[in-house]
Design a protein around this motif. Structure first.
Motif, PDB file in Angstrom:
ATOM      1  N   PRO A   1       0.819  -1.227   0.000  1.00 19.88           N
ATOM      2  CA  PRO A   1       0.000   0.000   0.000  1.00 19.88           C
ATOM      3  C   PRO A   1       0.842   1.262   0.000  1.00 19.88           C
ATOM      4  O   PRO A   1       2.043   1.232   0.293  1.00 19.88           O
ATOM      5  CB  PRO A   1      -0.816  -0.120   1.286  1.00 19.88           C
ATOM      6  CG  PRO A   1       0.047  -0.954   2.183  1.00 19.88           C
ATOM      7  CD  PRO A   1       0.757  -1.926   1.290  1.00 19.88           C
TER       8      PRO A   1
ATOM      9  N   MET B   1      -1.708   4.227   3.909  1.00 19.68           N
ATOM     10  CA  MET B   1      -2.730   3.237   3.585  1.00 19.68           C
ATOM     11  C   MET B   1      -2.386   1.869   4.174  1.00 19.68           C
ATOM     12  O   MET B   1      -1.337   1.663   4.759  1.00 19.68           O
ATOM     13  CB  MET B   1      -2.909   3.155   2.075  1.00 19.68           C
ATOM     14  CG  MET B   1      -3.458   4.436   1.448  1.00 19.68           C
ATOM     15  SD  MET B   1      -5.201   4.756   1.847  1.00 19.68           S
ATOM     16  CE  MET B   1      -5.029   6.027   3.111  1.00 19.68           C
ATOM     17  N   SER B   2      -3.322   0.921   4.014  1.00 17.76           N
ATOM     18  CA  SER B   2      -3.152  -0.397   4.619  1.00 17.76           C
ATOM     19  C   SER B   2      -3.622  -1.498   3.684  1.00 17.76           C
ATOM     20  O   SER B   2      -4.121  -1.250   2.580  1.00 17.76           O
ATOM     21  CB  SER B   2      -3.947  -0.473   5.930  1.00 17.76           C
ATOM     22  OG  SER B   2      -5.337  -0.601   5.659  1.00 17.76           O
ATOM     23  N   THR B   3      -3.483  -2.714   4.160  1.00 19.11           N
ATOM     24  CA  THR B   3      -3.932  -3.908   3.463  1.00 19.11           C
ATOM     25  C   THR B   3      -5.370  -3.792   2.961  1.00 19.11           C
ATOM     26  O   THR B   3      -5.716  -4.316   1.894  1.00 19.11           O
ATOM     27  CB  THR B   3      -3.833  -5.109   4.434  1.00 19.11           C
ATOM     28  OG1 THR B   3      -2.454  -5.323   4.759  1.00 19.11           O
ATOM     29  CG2 THR B   3      -4.397  -6.369   3.830  1.00 19.11           C
TER      30      THR B   3
ATOM     31  N   VAL C   1      -7.092  -1.662   1.453  1.00 19.46           N
ATOM     32  CA  VAL C   1      -7.393  -1.107   0.132  1.00 19.46           C
ATOM     33  C   VAL C   1      -7.298  -2.151  -0.970  1.00 19.46           C
ATOM     34  O   VAL C   1      -7.842  -1.958  -2.064  1.00 19.46           O
ATOM     35  CB  VAL C   1      -6.485   0.102  -0.205  1.00 19.46           C
ATOM     36  CG1 VAL C   1      -6.693   1.226   0.797  1.00 19.46           C
ATOM     37  CG2 VAL C   1      -5.016  -0.307  -0.271  1.00 19.46           C
ATOM     38  N   PHE C   2      -6.639  -3.277  -0.701  1.00 18.02           N
ATOM     39  CA  PHE C   2      -6.501  -4.332  -1.696  1.00 18.02           C
ATOM     40  C   PHE C   2      -7.541  -5.436  -1.515  1.00 18.02           C
ATOM     41  O   PHE C   2      -7.322  -6.577  -1.946  1.00 18.02           O
ATOM     42  CB  PHE C   2      -5.085  -4.921  -1.653  1.00 18.02           C
ATOM     43  CG  PHE C   2      -4.010  -3.962  -2.080  1.00 18.02           C
ATOM     44  CD1 PHE C   2      -3.971  -3.479  -3.381  1.00 18.02           C
ATOM     45  CD2 PHE C   2      -3.046  -3.534  -1.181  1.00 18.02           C
ATOM     46  CE1 PHE C   2      -2.976  -2.584  -3.775  1.00 18.02           C
ATOM     47  CE2 PHE C   2      -2.055  -2.649  -1.566  1.00 18.02           C
ATOM     48  CZ  PHE C   2      -2.016  -2.172  -2.869  1.00 18.02           C
TER      49      PHE C   2
ATOM     50  N   ALA D   1      -1.027  -9.026   1.013  1.00 18.85           N
ATOM     51  CA  ALA D   1      -0.906  -7.579   1.231  1.00 18.85           C
ATOM     52  C   ALA D   1      -0.542  -7.349   2.683  1.00 18.85           C
ATOM     53  O   ALA D   1      -0.986  -8.093   3.570  1.00 18.85           O
ATOM     54  CB  ALA D   1      -2.212  -6.870   0.892  1.00 18.85           C
TER      55      ALA D   1
ATOM     56  N   ASP E   1       0.660  -4.309   5.930  1.00 22.56           N
ATOM     57  CA  ASP E   1       0.735  -2.932   6.413  1.00 22.56           C
ATOM     58  C   ASP E   1       2.186  -2.618   6.754  1.00 22.56           C
ATOM     59  O   ASP E   1       2.760  -3.271   7.638  1.00 22.56           O
ATOM     60  CB  ASP E   1      -0.110  -2.752   7.684  1.00 22.56           C
ATOM     61  CG  ASP E   1      -1.583  -3.065   7.464  1.00 22.56           C
ATOM     62  OD1 ASP E   1      -2.006  -3.179   6.305  1.00 22.56           O
ATOM     63  OD2 ASP E   1      -2.313  -3.193   8.467  1.00 22.56           O
TER      64      ASP E   1
ATOM     65  N   TRP F   1       1.807   0.199  -4.873  1.00 23.78           N
ATOM     66  CA  TRP F   1       0.911   1.288  -5.282  1.00 23.78           C
ATOM     67  C   TRP F   1       1.381   2.590  -4.645  1.00 23.78           C
ATOM     68  O   TRP F   1       1.651   2.649  -3.448  1.00 23.78           O
ATOM     69  CB  TRP F   1      -0.527   0.992  -4.854  1.00 23.78           C
ATOM     70  CG  TRP F   1      -1.437   2.190  -4.886  1.00 23.78           C
ATOM     71  CD1 TRP F   1      -1.663   3.013  -5.951  1.00 23.78           C
ATOM     72  CD2 TRP F   1      -2.218   2.711  -3.796  1.00 23.78           C
ATOM     73  NE1 TRP F   1      -2.553   4.016  -5.596  1.00 23.78           N
ATOM     74  CE2 TRP F   1      -2.908   3.847  -4.276  1.00 23.78           C
ATOM     75  CE3 TRP F   1      -2.415   2.320  -2.466  1.00 23.78           C
ATOM     76  CZ2 TRP F   1      -3.765   4.604  -3.477  1.00 23.78           C
ATOM     77  CZ3 TRP F   1      -3.267   3.064  -1.679  1.00 23.78           C
ATOM     78  CH2 TRP F   1      -3.938   4.197  -2.184  1.00 23.78           C
TER      79      TRP F   1
ATOM     80  N   GLY G   1       4.131   2.826  -2.340  1.00 20.90           N
ATOM     81  CA  GLY G   1       4.459   1.402  -2.301  1.00 20.90           C
ATOM     82  C   GLY G   1       5.365   1.003  -3.446  1.00 20.90           C
ATOM     83  O   GLY G   1       6.149   0.053  -3.334  1.00 20.90           O
TER      84      GLY G   1
ATOM     85  N   MET H   1      -6.833   5.487  -7.175  1.00 18.53           N
ATOM     86  CA  MET H   1      -7.278   4.238  -6.560  1.00 18.53           C
ATOM     87  C   MET H   1      -8.079   3.398  -7.548  1.00 18.53           C
ATOM     88  O   MET H   1      -9.063   2.748  -7.191  1.00 18.53           O
ATOM     89  CB  MET H   1      -8.097   4.511  -5.300  1.00 18.53           C
ATOM     90  CG  MET H   1      -7.260   5.002  -4.134  1.00 18.53           C
ATOM     91  SD  MET H   1      -8.145   5.003  -2.559  1.00 18.53           S
ATOM     92  CE  MET H   1      -8.270   3.236  -2.237  1.00 18.53           C
TER      93      MET H   1
ATOM     94  N   TRP I   1      -9.147  -0.153  -6.711  1.00 20.86           N
ATOM     95  CA  TRP I   1     -10.246  -0.311  -5.760  1.00 20.86           C
ATOM     96  C   TRP I   1     -11.578   0.095  -6.376  1.00 20.86           C
ATOM     97  O   TRP I   1     -12.599  -0.571  -6.158  1.00 20.86           O
ATOM     98  CB  TRP I   1      -9.960   0.527  -4.507  1.00 20.86           C
ATOM     99  CG  TRP I   1     -10.970   0.329  -3.418  1.00 20.86           C
ATOM    100  CD1 TRP I   1     -11.098  -0.779  -2.613  1.00 20.86           C
ATOM    101  CD2 TRP I   1     -11.979   1.250  -3.003  1.00 20.86           C
ATOM    102  NE1 TRP I   1     -12.140  -0.597  -1.734  1.00 20.86           N
ATOM    103  CE2 TRP I   1     -12.696   0.648  -1.942  1.00 20.86           C
ATOM    104  CE3 TRP I   1     -12.345   2.534  -3.419  1.00 20.86           C
ATOM    105  CZ2 TRP I   1     -13.757   1.281  -1.313  1.00 20.86           C
ATOM    106  CZ3 TRP I   1     -13.403   3.163  -2.782  1.00 20.86           C
ATOM    107  CH2 TRP I   1     -14.096   2.540  -1.739  1.00 20.86           C
TER     108      TRP I   1
END
Length: 294
Positions: free
Chosen positions: A49, A53-55, A57-58, A75, A77, A117, A120, A271, A274
């Motif tokens: 991410p 952001m964190s896991t 979003v995937f 994914a 964090d 991303w 990332g 994004m 997503w």
């Protein structure tokens, strides 16, 4: 009827937990990383991410690979973000890359496809810079190039070297001085469809990262340029860029000049993976299929 409904609910939850597992790996005494994985197979796609952001979003990518026997999607964090540890030190992308290397080692992962991303991407390129490509099967870069700052907006960069537009300052000093505004405006900018519900959900993820950590990671990222590392992969391993529509011209120019064998796709906003999961996942599937036939 109530008993039947309860049984169905328990069955559904059990299936969901089994197909998308949330776990934690301890890297050292001060750092544990939260991660989720789905699917199984000899090749692991690691989704990384971006800033704050964190896991979560995937979620659509993890769901997409949950039944796969060829690929495992994972994914995590990064430190200071999401549900991972919040240490005081170590908030540079070079250190994030070393954390990634330890994560790979602890989980005994091989045949890796790195899929970063935003910042990332910087993290995956920092890994490439420090650890090489021996364990990397392919690279997927989602809406960020290898250089963070440049001389003009004619370059594929986030910031200007002299910060004449104040963009970098807004994300470093601004996140400390006016956190709520920066997060809200940033989230709205990332989305094609910035509904109140979507903005609230993503803002909640961002709020798991402290302002000081956000400022440090952004400020240190400003100085990074991994262009040489990425260009050195040209023709050696498969590469895919998925980039938002608004920067297609500058991104396409850089890609064709420096990594012409790479696959490219342009869609949506920041994004897109997503908001446009079917379109995005189809691009990933085709990229993987092309890899298998080569």
């Amino acid at each position: 009827m109530k008993i039947l409904n309860l049984a169905l609910l328990i069955g559904y939850l059990s299936f969901f937990i089994a197909s998308t597992a949330a776990e934690e790996v301890k890297l050292n005494d001060s750092l544990s990383l939260h991660y989720q994985q789905a699917g199984s197979g000899d090749t692991t796609i690691i989704f990384i991410p971006g800033w704050m952001m964190s896991t979560e979003v995937f979620e659509h990518q993890l769901a997409h690979f949950k039944d796969s026997h060829k690929y495992r999607a994972l994914a995590y964090d990064p430190r200071g973000q999401g549900k991972s540890s919040k240490p005081v030190e170590g908030h540079t992308y070079q250190q994030h890359a070393r954390d990634l290397a330890l994560l790979i080692e602890k989980l005994e992962l091989e045949n890796i496809i790195l899929a970063g991303w935003s910042y990332g991407v910087t993290e995956q390129l920092a890994y490439l810079n420090q650890f090489g490509s021996n364990n990397i099967k392919a690279m997927i870069m989602i809406d960020t190039g290898p250089d963070i700052a440049g001389a003009s907006r004619d370059e594929w960069v986030w910031y200007l070297n002299d910060d004449s537009d104040g963009y970098s300052r807004w994300f470093t000093e601004g996140i400390i001085e006016d956190r709520d505004t920066v997060i809200s405006e940033f989230v709205k900018w990332m989305l094609e469809n910035p509904t109140a519900e979507n903005v609230a959900w993503i803002s909640n993820i961002a709020n798991q990262t402290s302002s000081s950590v956000a400022a440090i990671t952004n400020a240190t990222g400003f100085y990074l340029d991994y262009s040489k590392d990425l260009i050195a992969l040209e023709g050696k391993i498969p590469m895919l860029y998925v980039v938002r529509d608004e920067v297609k011209e500058v991104a396409d120019k850089w890609i064709k000049a420096n990594t012409p064998s790479a696959t490219t796709a342009y869609m949506g906003k920041h994004m897109m993976f997503w908001e446009r999961p079917d379109e995005f996942n189809a691009v990933i599937d085709q990229f993987l299929k092309d890899m298998e036939t080569k």
